[in-house]
Design a protein around this motif. Structure first.
Motif, short mmCIF file in Angstrom:
data_model
loop_
_atom_site.label_atom_id
_atom_site.label_comp_id
_atom_site.label_asym_id
_atom_site.label_seq_id
_atom_site.Cartn_x
_atom_site.Cartn_y
_atom_site.Cartn_z
N ARG A 6 0.86 -1.17 0.00
CA ARG A 6 0.00 0.00 0.00
C ARG A 6 0.90 1.22 0.00
O ARG A 6 1.74 1.38 0.87
N SER A 7 0.71 2.06 -0.97
CA SER A 7 1.54 3.26 -1.08
C SER A 7 1.19 4.23 0.04
O SER A 7 0.03 4.56 0.25
N THR A 8 2.18 4.64 0.76
CA THR A 8 1.98 5.62 1.82
C THR A 8 2.54 6.97 1.41
O THR A 8 2.62 7.87 2.22
N ALA A 9 2.95 7.08 0.16
CA ALA A 9 3.48 8.36 -0.32
C ALA A 9 2.37 9.39 -0.33
O ALA A 9 1.25 9.13 -0.74
N ARG A 10 2.69 10.55 0.16
CA ARG A 10 1.72 11.64 0.22
C ARG A 10 2.12 12.72 -0.77
O ARG A 10 3.29 12.96 -1.01
N THR A 11 1.13 13.38 -1.29
CA THR A 11 1.40 14.49 -2.20
C THR A 11 1.89 15.69 -1.38
O THR A 11 1.75 15.73 -0.16
N ARG A 142 -0.55 19.99 -8.31
CA ARG A 142 0.33 18.81 -8.39
C ARG A 142 -0.41 17.62 -7.83
O ARG A 142 -0.79 17.61 -6.67
N ARG A 143 -0.54 16.60 -8.59
CA ARG A 143 -1.31 15.41 -8.16
C ARG A 143 -0.44 14.18 -7.98
O ARG A 143 -0.93 13.14 -7.62
N THR A 144 0.85 14.27 -8.23
CA THR A 144 1.69 13.08 -8.14
C THR A 144 2.31 12.99 -6.76
O THR A 144 2.83 13.97 -6.23
N THR A 147 7.78 10.18 -3.92
CA THR A 147 8.15 8.78 -3.69
C THR A 147 9.54 8.59 -3.10
O THR A 147 9.88 7.51 -2.70
N GLY A 148 10.31 9.59 -3.04
CA GLY A 148 11.66 9.40 -2.54
C GLY A 148 12.19 10.61 -1.84
O GLY A 148 11.50 11.63 -1.76
N PRO A 149 13.41 10.50 -1.32
CA PRO A 149 14.00 11.64 -0.60
C PRO A 149 14.33 12.80 -1.49
O PRO A 149 14.36 12.83 -2.63
#
Length: 149
Positions: A6-11, A142-144, A147-149
């Motif tokens: 489950r992606s926990t990346a937040r915009t 911005r909707r993406t 995902t990383g540092p």
């Protein structure tokens, strides 16, 4: 074996709403701490006669602190979705601009100043309102997710 990730990346807008919500939550808590809030013993529930001041600058009352806590909780909850984060920042910013106008119109010694607010609160509300709306408008496009540092 099947694994579900489950992606926990937040915009960016979700992160901004979480930060703003966390700051409101912190301010609400700090408003109840003697020393950080000067003249703490004069704090009223809801009255312009409350002489308690957060950081010795911003007039607060029990109601004022509870509003900050509720606003912080709402921000954290609404930051779970992009649309919620956008609504929190845009709507919250609009609310703070209305509070700014209210503070300018209502006399600080008036019974209508029940929250209460002083001149420092008024201008903080103005800058908070503008800042929250600016974040919503700038980051809402911005909707993406990050995902990383």
């Amino acid at each position: 074996m099947t694994t579900h990730s489950r992606s926990t990346a937040r915009t960016s807008i979700q992160q901004a709403a979480m930060l703003v919500g966390a700051v409101f939550l912190l301010v609400g808590i700090l408003g109840f701490i003697p020393g950080i809030t000067t003249d703490y013993s004069t704090m009223e529930f809801a009255s312009h006669e409350s002489n308690a001041k957060l950081l010795g600058i911003f007039q607060v009352s029990v109601l004022h602190n509870l509003v900050h806590l509720a606003f912080g909780i709402a921000g954290l909850a609404m930051a779970r979705t992009v649309s919620g984060a956008y609504a929190f920042l845009l709507g919250g910013g609009a609310i703070y601009l209305v509070l700014w106008i209210y503070g300018l119109i209502v006399g600080h010694d008036s019974d209508a100043n029940f929250v209460p607010v002083n001149t420092a609160d008024d201008w903080l509300h103005f800058f908070l309102g503008l800042g929250m709306i600016a974040l919503a408008l700038a980051l809402g496009r911005r909707r993406t997710p990050r995902t990383g540092p």
